[in-house]
Design an enzyme around this catalytic site. Structure first.
Site, mmCIF file in Angstrom:
data_model
loop_
_atom_site.group_PDB
_atom_site.id
_atom_site.type_symbol
_atom_site.label_atom_id
_atom_site.label_comp_id
_atom_site.label_asym_id
_atom_site.label_seq_id
_atom_site.Cartn_x
_atom_site.Cartn_y
_atom_site.Cartn_z
ATOM 1 C CG ASP A 52 -2.349 0.928 0.886
ATOM 2 O OD1 ASP A 52 -2.110 1.615 0.239
ATOM 3 O OD2 ASP A 52 -3.279 0.268 1.496
ATOM 4 C CD GLU B 232 -6.441 5.307 3.105
ATOM 5 O OE1 GLU B 232 -6.708 5.170 2.019
ATOM 6 O OE2 GLU B 232 -5.465 4.548 3.691
#
Ligand code: NAG
Ligand code: NAG
Ligand code: NAG
Ligand code: NAG
Ligand code: NAG
Ligand code: NAG
Ligand code: NAG
Length: 635
Positions: free
Chosen positions: A315, A521
């Site tokens: 990520d 997020e």
């Protein structure tokens, strides 16, 4: 504010750009070198190319760099394997598909100018449609798709998304998210189809839509991306991202092996069987070990046991966050991640240190060359399999598909199937829905009634989402109602009306849309899960004065019990995206309500985490709940 229907300007988008195709396929001439010969088998081409590569070229292939750092020199010198757009990383505001393609082809030209001419692959987060792109169709976020219980629909959304991504010249999307969110306090819960691993498993049919149907008899674990109208996908975030303590983003998932397998793992073998090209590793830890440094789960389980042959990608800054505190000792983090088995690193900036440190680790034999070759083989295999060497330049032929009517109709279908009817009438014998199209005067109220940005949520135009109607094209709930009702029905819109106003206007009924403000997020982690102010008082003021249907626009269940008794009807709309007309389709009975809760609707946050099948399960509304209505209007 009062808007009458006859003077109301609709924000309905019909955006089929009618450009003609201008194919710019550059055919690579048949060469005596094997890797350039499309007639050779993929593994022959991979081995031939690998044998020609220097260590620096191999490490460059393992690097994924944000577009903001890309120059001709970087692409040529480093042989960068992949470029991406992070959230908001766009060629310019309101960039057209042509702007995107021209930028990507420029980068690709630079790649092709490198010593071996290995094409790069361009990636982006197209997680609910091609959501970073102006005028793209935005489909409901995954939580809404989970409510449809319709994998075939989700497959079609995958195919439409692939076309819209290709319309901008991009070959790779970081989707689908196969997280199993077990605590709605997690700010990414809307990216999860369901708290139920079985629903998540079924929804991996998205992969088939995005990448194409894997041919029967394909070897186990080998990725498949079929044709230039398909894109590579990524099952994410491996593994346990939805199980962190208190839903804290990137935190620790504390669960035993059997629990991890039963709850968080099921999407992965399923996506791999459907040919998913890449798997993205989770920021989170499992029992205290960072997934980005977890050799047992990445190499031993994902690669060796599940036989995944595609690319394991990190990520964004995921490697930098291995250390405690994060962003310290990058050299060691690079070592741990490559030892764990990661193949491509979404750096996304620091390619210089990445190549430098990794070179040292290889030269010092801390990382064997076989590990580097494993990574590069996987990357090259996907590129060969996708036909990138034969068709490196993106074509203009798919431009008309971005936000085209067919895709908007599909989005609208998904919206109407995703709505979950939670209450209908103060008594079962007096349902409020479906609403009559013909009325004297109706009220549309609330923070979310006329806000396309709110209804799209996070990962829409920007990372954390936007407010308002001018960022892209779509239909708001207000616009949808205006299109649905009889032309003689007067619509009054008021964001936050007071009780006297509501009483004085003698409305036949009211539709109130409230909910959460957009988030993504970390910022979206919530400890209280409340409706954004002044949502609660809007509900109270309106529903206390007139019959009301409340639409909650949110990425997850929110605190609703205190207001429930005042409402005549309640609909969970999740984050429907740009095609708000689907809301009116079911509200007014052109279609029936069919959606089922993909998550448990809690009463109070102190009950969390609470998932179906657990002891002492005492939800406000259980997982799977959803009232139905019959269509009443002829279509
Ligand atoms: C990459 O871009 C970032 C953000 O613009 C910048 O801070 C950084 O210095 C760049 N890194 C390199 C290696 O060019
Ligand atoms: C890429 O290179 C080709 C051949 O040199 C050239 O014709 C084309 O215009 C270039 N495209 C872009 C977008 O730079
Ligand atoms: C989890 O969150 C707590 C509280 O913010 C923090 O102290 C801890 O370091 C986090 N754990 C991980 C693995 O990120
Ligand atoms: C980085 O981590 C390695 C391995 O734990 C350690 O040997 C080294 O001293 C660390 N370097 C720094 C600068 O902290
Ligand atoms: C949208 O409207 C807001 C406020 O009216 C304005 O600040 C913003 O620049 C506009 N955005 C675009 C993309 O036009
Ligand atoms: C609206 O209502 C009028 C009067 O009942 C009716 O004649 C007309 O057909 C209706 N319009 C639509 C679009 O149904
Ligand atoms: C809920 O929590 C958020 C932070 O997550 C805070 O901004 C907000 O004020 C809180 N709302 C209430 C009603 O406590």
């Amino acid at each position: 504010m009062i808007i009458k229907t006859n003077s109301f300007v609709l924000l309905v988008g019909l955006v089929c750009l009618c450009c003609c195709a201008e194919g710019t396929k550059i055919k690579v001439k048949a060469h005596h070198v094997k890797y350039k010969n499309p007639k050779e088998k993929i593994n022959v081409r991979v081995e031939d190319l690998l044998a020609r590569m220097t260590l620096k070229e191999k490490l460059g292939q393992m690097a994924q760099v944000d577009r903001g750092n890309i120059t001709a020199k970087v692409m040529k010198e480093y042989n960068i394997g992949s470029v991406l757009s992070g959230g908001e990383s766009v060629p310019r505001t309101q960039a057209t598909p042509r702007d995107w393609i021209d930028m990507i082809n420029k980068f690709q030209n630079w790649s092709l100018a490198s010593r071996l001419g290995i094409p790069m692959i361009y990636g982006i987060d197209a997680v609910h449609g091609h959501n970073n792109v102006y005028k793209a169709t935005m489909f409901p976020h995954n939580v809404g798709l989970g409510a449809t219980r319709d994998p075939e629909l989700v497959k079609r959304i995958g195919a439409a998304t692939a076309l819209e991504v290709r319309a901008t010249g991009i070959q790779y999307s970081f989707a689908p998210c196969v997280s199993v969110c077990r605590d709605p306090r997690w700010g990414r819960c809307y990216e999860s189809f369901s708290e139920d691993p079985n629903i998540v498993k079924q929804m991996t049919d998205f992969v088939i839509g995005l990448q194409g149907e894997i041919p029967a008899g394909s070897p186990k674990g080998v990725p498949y991306v079929g044709g230039t109208d398909k894109v590579a996908g990524s099952a994410k975030h491996y593994v346990g991202d939805g199980g962190t303590t208190k839903g804290i983003n990137e935190n620790d998932t504390v669960i035993d092996w059997q629990g991890l397998l039963n709850i968080h793992m099921p999407g992965y073998p399923e996506a791999i069987a459907k040919g998913v090209a890449t798997v993205m590793v989770s920021y989170s830890s499992w029992n205290g070990v960072k997934m980005h440094a977890n050799h047992d789960l990445v190499t031993k389980y994902l690669k060796d046991t599940l036989k995944f042959k595609g690319i394991v990608i990190s990520d964004w800054l995921g490697v930098d966050k291995i250390s405690n505190p994060p962003f310290t000792n990058y050299s060691n983090s690079v070592l741990l991640s490559i030892q764990a088995g990661l193949d491509m690193i979404m750096l996304p900036y620091n390619y210089i240190d990445f190549v430098k440190f990794l070179t040292e680790h290889v030269n010092n034999k801390r990382i064997p060359m076989s590990r580097i070759d494993d990574a590069v083989r996987r990357i090259l295999s996907v590129k060969f399999m996708m036909g990138l060497f034969e068709n490196p330049m993106s074509s203009y032929e798919y431009i008309p598909r971005l936000g085209c009517q067919e895709h908007r109709d599909l989005g609208r279908e998904a919206v109407r199937k995703s709505l979950v009817l939670l209450k209908n009438g103060k008594t079962p014998t007096a349902p409020l829905l479906p609403l009559p199209k013909k009325a004297n005067r109706i009220l549309v109220a609330g923070t979310h009634a006329n806000n396309l940005g709110y209804q799209c949520g996070g990962w829409s135009l920007t990372w954390q989402g936007v407010s308002g109607n001018n960022h892209t094209v779509g239909t708001t709930i207000l616009g949808a109602i205006a299109s649905a009702v009889n032309e003689t029905t007067e619509i009054v819109f008021s964001l936050n009306p007071d009780t006297n106003f509501v009483k004085a206007n003698k409305f036949d009924y009211a539709v109130v849309a409230v909910g959460e403000l957009p988030y993504a997020e970390t910022k979206g982690d919530s400890v209280n899960l409340t409706i954004a102010e002044p949502g609660p008082s809007i509900i109270t003021n309106v529903c206390g004065a007139v019959k009301c249907a409340v639409i909650v626009v949110s990425g997850r269940p929110v605190v609703i019990e205190p207001y429930l008794s005042s409402m005549d009807a309640l609909v969970a709309a999740w984050l429907p995206g740009t095609e708000g007309q689907g809301v009116a389709d079911v509200l007014y009975g052109d279609y029936g309500f069919t959606g089922k809760l993909p998550r448990t609707w809690f009463r109070r946050v102190d009950q969390l985490p609470m998932n179906f099948g657990e002891k002492n399960y005492d939800p406000l509304l259980p997982f799977g709940f959803g009232l139905t209505t019959q269509p009443v209007n002829k279509r």
